[in-house]
Design a protein around this motif. Structure first.
Motif, short mmCIF file in Angstrom:
data_model
loop_
_atom_site.label_atom_id
_atom_site.label_comp_id
_atom_site.label_asym_id
_atom_site.label_seq_id
_atom_site.Cartn_x
_atom_site.Cartn_y
_atom_site.Cartn_z
N ARG A 117 0.86 -1.18 0.00
CA ARG A 117 0.00 0.00 0.00
C ARG A 117 0.90 1.23 0.00
O ARG A 117 1.79 1.36 0.84
N THR A 118 0.65 2.11 -0.95
CA THR A 118 1.52 3.28 -1.08
C THR A 118 0.71 4.46 -1.61
O THR A 118 -0.45 4.31 -1.97
N LYS A 119 1.35 5.61 -1.68
CA LYS A 119 0.69 6.83 -2.16
C LYS A 119 1.36 7.29 -3.44
O LYS A 119 2.58 7.37 -3.53
N LEU A 120 0.53 7.56 -4.46
CA LEU A 120 1.05 8.07 -5.73
C LEU A 120 1.36 9.56 -5.63
O LEU A 120 0.54 10.34 -5.14
N ASN A 121 2.53 9.94 -6.11
CA ASN A 121 2.90 11.35 -6.13
C ASN A 121 2.33 12.06 -7.36
O ASN A 121 1.74 11.42 -8.25
N ASP A 122 2.52 13.38 -7.43
CA ASP A 122 2.02 14.17 -8.56
C ASP A 122 2.61 13.71 -9.89
O ASP A 122 1.97 13.81 -10.94
N ASP A 123 3.85 13.21 -9.86
CA ASP A 123 4.51 12.80 -11.09
C ASP A 123 4.31 11.31 -11.39
O ASP A 123 5.03 10.71 -12.17
N VAL A 140 -2.95 3.85 -3.18
CA VAL A 140 -3.27 2.76 -4.10
C VAL A 140 -2.65 1.47 -3.54
O VAL A 140 -1.78 1.51 -2.67
N VAL A 141 -3.14 0.37 -4.04
CA VAL A 141 -2.61 -0.93 -3.64
C VAL A 141 -1.90 -1.53 -4.84
O VAL A 141 -2.42 -1.54 -5.96
N ILE A 142 -0.71 -2.02 -4.61
CA ILE A 142 0.10 -2.61 -5.67
C ILE A 142 0.29 -4.09 -5.36
O ILE A 142 0.62 -4.46 -4.22
N GLY A 143 0.06 -4.94 -6.36
CA GLY A 143 0.20 -6.37 -6.17
C GLY A 143 1.23 -6.96 -7.12
O GLY A 143 1.26 -6.60 -8.30
N ILE A 144 2.08 -7.85 -6.61
CA ILE A 144 3.09 -8.52 -7.42
C ILE A 144 3.10 -10.00 -7.04
O ILE A 144 3.25 -10.33 -5.85
N ARG A 145 2.92 -10.86 -8.01
CA ARG A 145 2.94 -12.29 -7.72
C ARG A 145 4.36 -12.73 -7.37
O ARG A 145 5.34 -12.18 -7.88
N PRO A 146 4.51 -13.73 -6.50
CA PRO A 146 5.84 -14.17 -6.06
C PRO A 146 6.78 -14.55 -7.20
O PRO A 146 7.99 -14.31 -7.12
N ASN A 199 4.43 -6.64 -14.89
CA ASN A 199 3.78 -7.73 -14.15
C ASN A 199 3.27 -7.25 -12.79
O ASN A 199 3.20 -8.02 -11.84
N THR A 200 2.89 -5.97 -12.74
CA THR A 200 2.41 -5.37 -11.50
C THR A 200 0.94 -5.02 -11.64
O THR A 200 0.51 -4.52 -12.68
N TYR A 201 0.17 -5.28 -10.60
CA TYR A 201 -1.26 -4.99 -10.59
C TYR A 201 -1.52 -3.78 -9.68
O TYR A 201 -0.91 -3.65 -8.62
N PHE A 202 -2.44 -2.90 -10.10
CA PHE A 202 -2.80 -1.73 -9.32
C PHE A 202 -4.28 -1.82 -8.95
O PHE A 202 -5.13 -2.16 -9.79
N PHE A 203 -4.58 -1.48 -7.69
CA PHE A 203 -5.95 -1.55 -7.20
C PHE A 203 -6.30 -0.24 -6.48
O PHE A 203 -5.44 0.39 -5.85
N ASP A 204 -7.57 0.13 -6.59
CA ASP A 204 -8.10 1.28 -5.88
C ASP A 204 -8.12 0.94 -4.39
O ASP A 204 -8.71 -0.06 -3.98
N ASN A 205 -7.48 1.77 -3.56
CA ASN A 205 -7.39 1.48 -2.13
C ASN A 205 -8.75 1.51 -1.46
O ASN A 205 -8.96 0.83 -0.45
N GLU A 206 -9.70 2.30 -1.98
CA GLU A 206 -11.02 2.42 -1.35
C GLU A 206 -11.96 1.30 -1.78
O GLU A 206 -12.55 0.62 -0.95
N THR A 207 -12.10 1.10 -3.08
CA THR A 207 -13.04 0.09 -3.57
C THR A 207 -12.40 -1.30 -3.67
O THR A 207 -13.10 -2.30 -3.74
N GLU A 208 -11.08 -1.33 -3.73
CA GLU A 208 -10.28 -2.55 -3.93
C GLU A 208 -10.50 -3.17 -5.31
O GLU A 208 -10.11 -4.31 -5.56
N ASN A 209 -11.12 -2.41 -6.23
CA ASN A 209 -11.26 -2.87 -7.61
C ASN A 209 -9.97 -2.63 -8.38
O ASN A 209 -9.22 -1.71 -8.08
N ARG A 210 -9.74 -3.42 -9.38
CA ARG A 210 -8.55 -3.29 -10.21
C ARG A 210 -8.62 -1.99 -11.00
O ARG A 210 -9.68 -1.58 -11.47
N ILE A 211 -7.48 -1.33 -11.14
CA ILE A 211 -7.38 -0.13 -11.96
C ILE A 211 -6.90 -0.55 -13.34
O ILE A 211 -5.80 -1.10 -13.49
N TYR A 212 -7.73 -0.32 -14.35
CA TYR A 212 -7.41 -0.70 -15.72
C TYR A 212 -7.07 0.52 -16.56
O TYR A 212 -7.38 1.66 -16.18
#
Length: 376
Positions: free
Chosen positions: A244-250, A279-285, A349-362
Motif C-alpha cells: 500500500r503506497t501513495k502516488l505522487n504528482d509525477d 493505491v494498492v500494488i500487487g506482485i505475484r511471487p 507484471n504489477t497490478y494496481f488496485f483502488d485502495n477504497e473500492t479494492e477494484n482493479r485499476i485498468y
C-alpha cells in the motif's frame, strides 16, 4: 448432459441472514464449473439450492430452459457427491452403487450393466464385493462418484469431495475427476475452498466472498486478470505480495527510499485520477526478482527471513517496510536466513488496485466486455 441457468438467485434464512446475493451464471452443456471461496462465502449453500436441499428465496433456476425451483430433489435429475461419502456400511461396493437404481425399480440387467460400466471407468471392478470399511479413502470416494454416475443424471454436483483425503490422494483424485469429466462429457458443478482444485479442474471458476460473486472466468483469466484485490489475493499459492503506497504528482511512489516511476505503464492515463491518493500494488511471487546484495547492484535492499525448498522451486521470504514479501525462485537459487539481498520487479507484471473500492485499476481503453461477470 444439460445447460443450467441461475438468475438473480438469493438465499435469505428466516433469521434474516442472507447467505447468497444475486447469483447469476449461464452454465453450458458439458461445462465443468467450480465454485471457490473461503468458508462461509455461500458456495455450498448455492450448490444445495441447485440440488433442492435448500429453498431458493428468490430468483430463477432453470435446467434445459425448464424452471426447477419448486421441484423435489428426486425430480431434478441431478446427482450429488458429498464430502463424507455417505456410503452404506452394511452394503458391498456393488450394492452401494446399485442402490439408487434399485429404488427406481430398474431392471436387474440394466442395473448390472450400469454398475459394471461405472466400476470399469473408476477402477473399482476388483473391489465390488468389498464393504466400505475395507476400502481406502480414495476408493470410498470413487464409490460415491460411481453411485452418482450409474444414474446418468443431467448434472453432477460435488460438495468438497476431496477434503477428507491426504495430499497425495487429492492429487490422484483430481486427475481422475478430470478424466471422468472428459469421458462422460457431463455438466458438473464443483464446490471447494482449495484454489489448486479450482485451477486444475475448472473450465470456468466462480470466485465467491461473503455471498457475492467476485469474478467468473477461466483459470487463466482468474489468475492473470483478477478484477479486484480479493480475487488477486485469494487465488495463487503463495498469495500475491501486496504493497500500500501513495502516488505522487509525477505518478511515482516511494518504496523504502527507491522511487518507482509508473508514468509509462499501460494504465498511466487512469492512474492520473489517483495522484496523491493511496493505491494498492500487487506482485505475484514468481515476478519478484531478487539477487544477493553485492553492494553494487540496484534495487530495494532487504534480508532473508526464511527459505523454503519446494522441490523444483523455492520460496524466499523477506520484508520491505514491515511488509512480508515472498519470491518464488528456481531451486538452484539458494539463500539462507540472514542473507542480504536486493529486490526488483517489472512494472509489466504489477497490478494496481483502488485502495477504497479494492477494484482493479485498468487502462481507460480496457475492454470492459472481456471482464466477465464480477461484483460491482
Amino acid at each position: 448432459m444439460a445447460t443450467m441457468k441461475l438468475e438473480n438467485i438469493n438465499k435469505i434464512y428466516p433469521s434474516g441472514v442472507q447467505a447468497v446475493f444475486d447469483f447469476n451464471i449461464d452454465i453450458k452443456d458439458g461445462e465443468f464449473i467450480v465454485l471457490v471461496g473461503p468458508s462461509g462465502c455461500g458456495k455450498s449453500t448455492t450448490l444445495r439450492m441447485i440440488a433442492g436441499l435448500e429453498e431458493i428465496s428468490s430468483g430463477l433456476l432453470t435446467l434445459d430452459d425448464k424452471k426447477i425451483n419448486d421441484l423435489a430433489p428426486k425430480d431434478r435429475d441431478i446427482s450429488m457427491v458429498f464430502q463424507n461419502y455417505a456410503l452404506y456400511a452394511h452394503m458391498t461396493v456393488y450394492h452401494n452403487m446399485a442402490f439408487s437404481l434399485v429404488l427406481r425399480k430398474e431392471k436387474a440387467e440394466i442395473i448390472h450393466e450400469r454398475v459394471m460400466w461405472a466400476a470399469d471407468i473408476l477402477g473399482l471392478t476388483p473391489y465390488l464385493n468389498r464393504k466400505p470399511a475395507n476400502l481406502s479413502g480414495g476408493q470410498r470416494q470413487r464409490v460415491a462418484v460411481g453411485r452418482s454416475i450409474v444414474r446418468n443424471p443431467k448434472v453432477f454436483l460435488f460438495d468438497e469431495p476431496l477434503s477428507n483425503l491426504d495430499a497425495k490422494l487429492r492429487g490422484i483424485m483430481r486427475k481422475e475427476l478430470k478424466l471422468l469429466h472428459t469421458r462422460l462429457g457431463s455438466t458438473m458443478i464443483y464446490v471447494t475452498h482449495d484454489q489448486i482444485e479450482a485451477l486444475t479442474l475448472a473450465d470456468r471458476i466462480v470466485v465467491m466472498s461473503q455471498g457475492y460473486i467476485q469474478q467468473i472466468g477461466s483459470p487463466t483469466e482468474i489468475y492473470t486478470d483478477p478484477k479486484n484485490l480479493f480475487v488477486a489475493n485469494f487465488i495463487g499459492t503463495p498469495p500475491m505480495n501486496i504493497f500500500r503506497t501513495k502516488l505522487n504528482d509525477d505518478l511515482s511512489f516511494d518504496l523504502e527510499g527507491t522511487v518507482v516511476d509508473v508514468s509509462k505503464v499501460s494504465i498511466a492515463d487512469n492512474l492520473v485520477n489517483f495522484k496523491n491518493k493511496e493505491v494498492v500494488i500487487g506482485i505475484r511471487p514468481e515476478h519478484v526478482m531478487i539477487e544477493a546484495d553485492n553492494g553494487k547492484n540496484k534495487g530495494v535492499p532487504s534480508v532473508v527471513t526464511n527459505y523454503e525448498l519446494l522441490g523444483a522451486s523455492a520460496l524466499v521470504h523477506f520484508t520491505i517496510g514491515g511488509q512480508k514479501v515472498i519470491s518464488k525462485v528456481d531451486e538452484r537459487v539458494v539463500f539462507k536466513k540472514g542473507d542480504k539481498i536486493v529486490f526488483n520487479f517489472s512494472l509489466d507484471n504489477t497490478y494496481f488496485f483502488d485502495n477504497e473500492t479494492e477494484n482493479r485499476i485498468y487502462a481507460i481503453n480496457h475492454d470492459k466486455g472481456a471482464q466477465d461477470e464480477s461484483r460491482d
